[in-house]
Scaffold this motif. Structure first.
Motif, PDB file in Angstrom:
ATOM      1  N   VAL A   4      51.392  -1.969 -22.206  1.00  0.00           N
ATOM      2  CA  VAL A   4      52.261  -0.857 -21.841  1.00  0.00           C
ATOM      3  C   VAL A   4      51.868  -0.321 -20.469  1.00  0.00           C
ATOM      4  O   VAL A   4      50.696  -0.063 -20.189  1.00  0.00           O
ATOM      5  CB  VAL A   4      52.177   0.273 -22.886  1.00  0.00           C
ATOM      6  CG1 VAL A   4      52.947   1.493 -22.417  1.00  0.00           C
ATOM      7  CG2 VAL A   4      52.726  -0.204 -24.218  1.00  0.00           C
ATOM      8  N   ILE A   5      52.867  -0.164 -19.600  1.00  0.00           N
ATOM      9  CA  ILE A   5      52.653   0.392 -18.265  1.00  0.00           C
ATOM     10  C   ILE A   5      53.095   1.863 -18.307  1.00  0.00           C
ATOM     11  O   ILE A   5      54.214   2.160 -18.732  1.00  0.00           O
ATOM     12  CB  ILE A   5      53.470  -0.381 -17.211  1.00  0.00           C
ATOM     13  CG1 ILE A   5      53.143  -1.879 -17.279  1.00  0.00           C
ATOM     14  CG2 ILE A   5      53.203   0.151 -15.806  1.00  0.00           C
ATOM     15  CD1 ILE A   5      54.113  -2.752 -16.491  1.00  0.00           C
ATOM     16  N   ILE A   6      52.218   2.767 -17.888  1.00  0.00           N
ATOM     17  CA  ILE A   6      52.527   4.191 -17.918  1.00  0.00           C
ATOM     18  C   ILE A   6      52.983   4.610 -16.518  1.00  0.00           C
ATOM     19  O   ILE A   6      52.172   4.678 -15.585  1.00  0.00           O
ATOM     20  CB  ILE A   6      51.316   5.042 -18.347  1.00  0.00           C
ATOM     21  CG1 ILE A   6      50.691   4.475 -19.629  1.00  0.00           C
ATOM     22  CG2 ILE A   6      51.735   6.497 -18.527  1.00  0.00           C
ATOM     23  CD1 ILE A   6      51.598   4.499 -20.826  1.00  0.00           C
ATOM     24  N   VAL A   7      54.270   4.868 -16.368  1.00  0.00           N
ATOM     25  CA  VAL A   7      54.840   5.251 -15.073  1.00  0.00           C
ATOM     26  C   VAL A   7      55.292   6.706 -15.152  1.00  0.00           C
ATOM     27  O   VAL A   7      56.234   7.035 -15.884  1.00  0.00           O
ATOM     28  CB  VAL A   7      56.033   4.341 -14.694  1.00  0.00           C
ATOM     29  CG1 VAL A   7      56.609   4.758 -13.343  1.00  0.00           C
ATOM     30  CG2 VAL A   7      55.608   2.881 -14.657  1.00  0.00           C
ATOM     31  N   ARG A   8      54.584   7.576 -14.427  1.00  0.00           N
ATOM     32  CA  ARG A   8      54.916   9.001 -14.404  1.00  0.00           C
ATOM     33  C   ARG A   8      55.031   9.594 -15.820  1.00  0.00           C
ATOM     34  O   ARG A   8      55.890  10.417 -16.113  1.00  0.00           O
ATOM     35  CB  ARG A   8      56.204   9.257 -13.616  1.00  0.00           C
ATOM     36  CG  ARG A   8      56.148   8.740 -12.183  1.00  0.00           C
ATOM     37  CD  ARG A   8      57.308   9.281 -11.353  1.00  0.00           C
ATOM     38  NE  ARG A   8      58.622   8.912 -11.879  1.00  0.00           N
ATOM     39  CZ  ARG A   8      59.240   7.784 -11.615  1.00  0.00           C
ATOM     40  NH1 ARG A   8      58.643   6.883 -10.832  1.00  0.00           N
ATOM     41  NH2 ARG A   8      60.442   7.530 -12.117  1.00  0.00           N
ATOM     42  N   GLY A   9      54.165   9.108 -16.711  1.00  0.00           N
ATOM     43  CA  GLY A   9      54.152   9.615 -18.071  1.00  0.00           C
ATOM     44  C   GLY A   9      55.083   8.905 -19.030  1.00  0.00           C
ATOM     45  O   GLY A   9      55.083   9.180 -20.232  1.00  0.00           O
ATOM     46  N   PHE A  10      55.877   7.964 -18.521  1.00  0.00           N
ATOM     47  CA  PHE A  10      56.813   7.214 -19.368  1.00  0.00           C
ATOM     48  C   PHE A  10      56.231   5.837 -19.689  1.00  0.00           C
ATOM     49  O   PHE A  10      55.620   5.185 -18.830  1.00  0.00           O
ATOM     50  CB  PHE A  10      58.163   7.042 -18.664  1.00  0.00           C
ATOM     51  CG  PHE A  10      58.907   8.330 -18.429  1.00  0.00           C
ATOM     52  CD1 PHE A  10      59.633   8.923 -19.444  1.00  0.00           C
ATOM     53  CD2 PHE A  10      58.878   8.955 -17.185  1.00  0.00           C
ATOM     54  CE1 PHE A  10      60.318  10.101 -19.241  1.00  0.00           C
ATOM     55  CE2 PHE A  10      59.562  10.129 -16.964  1.00  0.00           C
ATOM     56  CZ  PHE A  10      60.284  10.716 -17.992  1.00  0.00           C
ATOM     57  N   GLY A  15      51.526  -4.242 -14.633  1.00  0.00           N
ATOM     58  CA  GLY A  15      51.318  -2.996 -13.922  1.00  0.00           C
ATOM     59  C   GLY A  15      50.245  -3.108 -12.861  1.00  0.00           C
ATOM     60  O   GLY A  15      49.288  -3.878 -13.013  1.00  0.00           O
ATOM     61  N   GLU A  16      50.409  -2.353 -11.788  1.00  0.00           N
ATOM     62  CA  GLU A  16      49.378  -2.188 -10.768  1.00  0.00           C
ATOM     63  C   GLU A  16      49.163  -0.698 -10.551  1.00  0.00           C
ATOM     64  O   GLU A  16      50.003   0.125 -10.950  1.00  0.00           O
ATOM     65  CB  GLU A  16      49.779  -2.867  -9.453  1.00  0.00           C
ATOM     66  CG  GLU A  16      49.643  -4.378  -9.468  1.00  0.00           C
ATOM     67  CD  GLU A  16      49.807  -4.997  -8.089  1.00  0.00           C
ATOM     68  OE1 GLU A  16      50.093  -4.234  -7.126  1.00  0.00           O
ATOM     69  OE2 GLU A  16      49.644  -6.213  -7.967  1.00  0.00           O
ATOM     70  N   VAL A  17      48.068  -0.350  -9.912  1.00  0.00           N
ATOM     71  CA  VAL A  17      47.726   1.051  -9.665  1.00  0.00           C
ATOM     72  C   VAL A  17      47.623   1.278  -8.163  1.00  0.00           C
ATOM     73  O   VAL A  17      46.978   0.500  -7.454  1.00  0.00           O
ATOM     74  CB  VAL A  17      46.395   1.417 -10.360  1.00  0.00           C
ATOM     75  CG1 VAL A  17      46.029   2.868 -10.078  1.00  0.00           C
ATOM     76  CG2 VAL A  17      46.502   1.174 -11.862  1.00  0.00           C
ATOM     77  N   ASP A  18      48.255   2.352  -7.669  1.00  0.00           N
ATOM     78  CA  ASP A  18      48.201   2.627  -6.235  1.00  0.00           C
ATOM     79  C   ASP A  18      46.942   3.422  -5.885  1.00  0.00           C
ATOM     80  O   ASP A  18      46.094   3.700  -6.750  1.00  0.00           O
ATOM     81  CB  ASP A  18      49.469   3.361  -5.772  1.00  0.00           C
ATOM     82  CG  ASP A  18      49.653   4.728  -6.432  1.00  0.00           C
ATOM     83  OD1 ASP A  18      48.659   5.296  -6.916  1.00  0.00           O
ATOM     84  OD2 ASP A  18      50.796   5.235  -6.451  1.00  0.00           O
ATOM     85  N   ASP A  19      46.812   3.785  -4.615  1.00  0.00           N
ATOM     86  CA  ASP A  19      45.600   4.462  -4.140  1.00  0.00           C
ATOM     87  C   ASP A  19      45.401   5.822  -4.797  1.00  0.00           C
ATOM     88  O   ASP A  19      44.276   6.346  -4.826  1.00  0.00           O
ATOM     89  CB  ASP A  19      45.661   4.631  -2.615  1.00  0.00           C
ATOM     90  CG  ASP A  19      45.604   3.296  -1.898  1.00  0.00           C
ATOM     91  OD1 ASP A  19      45.108   2.328  -2.507  1.00  0.00           O
ATOM     92  OD2 ASP A  19      46.057   3.208  -0.746  1.00  0.00           O
ATOM     93  N   ASP A  20      46.462   6.415  -5.288  1.00  0.00           N
ATOM     94  CA  ASP A  20      46.369   7.721  -5.937  1.00  0.00           C
ATOM     95  C   ASP A  20      46.127   7.613  -7.437  1.00  0.00           C
ATOM     96  O   ASP A  20      46.112   8.629  -8.152  1.00  0.00           O
ATOM     97  CB  ASP A  20      47.656   8.516  -5.695  1.00  0.00           C
ATOM     98  CG  ASP A  20      47.864   8.837  -4.220  1.00  0.00           C
ATOM     99  OD1 ASP A  20      46.860   9.087  -3.525  1.00  0.00           O
ATOM    100  OD2 ASP A  20      49.027   8.821  -3.777  1.00  0.00           O
ATOM    101  N   GLY A  21      45.957   6.354  -7.928  1.00  0.00           N
ATOM    102  CA  GLY A  21      45.705   6.144  -9.343  1.00  0.00           C
ATOM    103  C   GLY A  21      46.947   6.145 -10.201  1.00  0.00           C
ATOM    104  O   GLY A  21      46.859   6.166 -11.430  1.00  0.00           O
TER     105      GLY A  21
END
Length: 468
Positions: free
Chosen positions: A373-379, A403-409
């Protein structure tokens, strides 16, 4: 079958001299693999089938973890195992099939073996991954028998009684799925058409034409390719094909609906399983209902499928949560790994790690992998949903979403895709997805690939996308 039985008997006689309990089989799909598999079982030892495509670096941790010293293989692999033994100081006992003598063997001399117990380890199988953290699943005779007869019980072979059933197995024999179908074919005396080399759609079609193959069990990519090429002329006579069983990953109901129209004489069934369940968990009963194409079927026999959500286990319809299973198909446990076993088997239930729900008739539906599961902005975003849309677009031949994670996590959606043609662009894919997916489910990055790496069982590997 007589020749097959003699070869298995000769392997049994060799192994009865061995003290080792766990015996590896390192052979390609075919009659020799089947003879070796049953030869090990006849000697009351546990068989550890290994994918014959593995390198020595991939084999070493598996052999070590399973405590294997005896390997049944062919002369073609002599250099591989001699180099392994020399380089790593291993004491290996290699049995080469070409050195077995079956000339003077009589089938009525098969030695009975009543030392085994139905609940002891009979089959060892590695989970996905061949590194040191791979887990070895232990299956008993009860586990494997439950799954095998569950498959047979749900199939409606009577409808094909006027034809000779012949199977093409589009998954490695050494996998839990492959072993299940091999066992079904042996028990029911169904011939197996072995496809040599890389399995392709053309090889299935050619097997249907040359050997009148009627049944297929394997990955969903075969059905996806049938759908993508349905508007092209088929140069083979595939009129014998009557059934395609599909498992390993999710396939959209839209693709299945189109296939039923394009190939009205073929049944398309989905199913669901995992190695830890020997492997069958769900399968349609006798038929695949047209209004259940999104499902993977029903529980079988005395097996129980339920849903765990927030600590509660329920069979209420349309309750989404982790799929949990109870039954005699559940593994003994991971070899020498009680800690990992306790993480997936709790209070008699196998926690599958898959998210899904049951409908009012008990049909199971898969939403995605809990750990994927990828958590995008809480979704929550389930990669399988995005992959299903991509495959349904006919813009890609293959894809994997992760999923990947950006510099801001913050996590975001990525997709590796193999385009269906040179005329297709990344913009075409984005335009299509934007019409059917909510914004937060859209891939932020799309990487165009020439080919996607596969695991030994044919599933796409999830890798970190790059701009290279």
């Amino acid at each position: 079958y007589g020749e097959l039985a003699k070869k298995a008997l000769s392997i049994q006689k060799m192994l009865l001299k061995e003290d080792a309990q766990n015996i590896a089989v390192f052979l390609p799909d075919g009659a020799d693999f089947i003879a070796a598999f049953f030869g090990v079982l006849m000697s009351n030892k546990a068989v550890f089938p290994l994918n014959s495509q593995l390198s020595k670096y991939e084999l070493l941790p598996l052999i070590h973890k399973a405590g294997v010293h005896t390997i049944v293989t062919s002369q073609a692999n002599r250099d591989l195992f001699e180099n392994m033994a020399s380089e790593y100081g291993l004491n290996l006992d290699i049995i080469y099939l070409e050195e077995l003598n079956t000339e003077n063997l009589e089938l009525d001399t098969v030695e009975g073996n009543d030392k085994g117990k139905p609940e002891q380890p009979m089959i060892l199988l590695s989970t996905s991954g061949t590194t040191g953290n791979a887990k070895i699943v232990q299956l008993s005779e009860i586990n494997f028998e439950t799954s095998t007869f569950g498959y047979i019980g749900n199939m409606d072979y009577d409808k094909y009684r006027d034809m000779d059933i012949r199977y093409v197995i589009g998954t490695p024999f050494c996998s839990a799925y492959g072993l299940l179908v091999v066992a079904v074919c042996i028990l029911r005396s169904f011939p197996i058409v072995v496809v040599e080399g890389v399995f392709t759609l053309n090889s299935l079609y050619k097997a249907a034409q040359d050997y009148r193959a009627t049944h297929y069990e394997g990955g969903v990519m075969t059905a996806v390719m049938m759908d993508q090429t349905s508007d092209r002329e088929i140069v083979y006579d595939i009129s014998s094909l009557k059934y395609l069983g599909l498992a390993g990953s999710k396939i959209s109901s839209q693709i299945l609906a189109r296939l039923l129209k394009s190939f009205p004489d073929i049944e398309f069934w989905t199913g669901y399983g995992m190695t830890e369940a020997a492997p069958l968990i769900a399968k349609p009963y006798k038929r695949m209902p047209a209004n259940k194409l999104n499902s993977v079927g029903l529980a079988y026999g005395n097996e129980i499928i339920m849903i765990e959500d927030k600590g509660e286990i329920t069979d209420l319809p349309f309750q989404i949560g982790e799929i949990v299973v109870k039954g005699e198909n559940l593994m003994i446990g991971y070899l020498d790994n009680e800690e990992e076993t306790a993480k997936v088997i709790k209070n008699g239930f196998l926690y599958t790690g898959d998210i899904g729900y049951l409908d009012e008739e008990g049909y199971l539906y898969i939403c995605g992998r809990k750990k994927n599961v990828i958590i995008v902005r809480g979704f929550n975003v389930y990669p399988e949903e995005v992959e299903s849309c991509l495959m349904n677009s006919k813009l890609v031949k293959d894809c994997v979403v992760y999923g990947e994670v950006d510099d801001d996590g913050e996590e975001f959606v990525c997709a590796d895709v193999v385009l269906s043609g040179s005329e297709v662009s990344e913009a075409d894919i984005r335009d299509f997805l934007s019409t059917i997916l909510t914004n937060y489910k859209l891939p932020k990055k799309i990487y165009v690939r020439e080919i996607l790496q596969k695991t030994a069982t044919g599933k796409n590997k999830i890798g970190k996308g790059t701009d290279e």
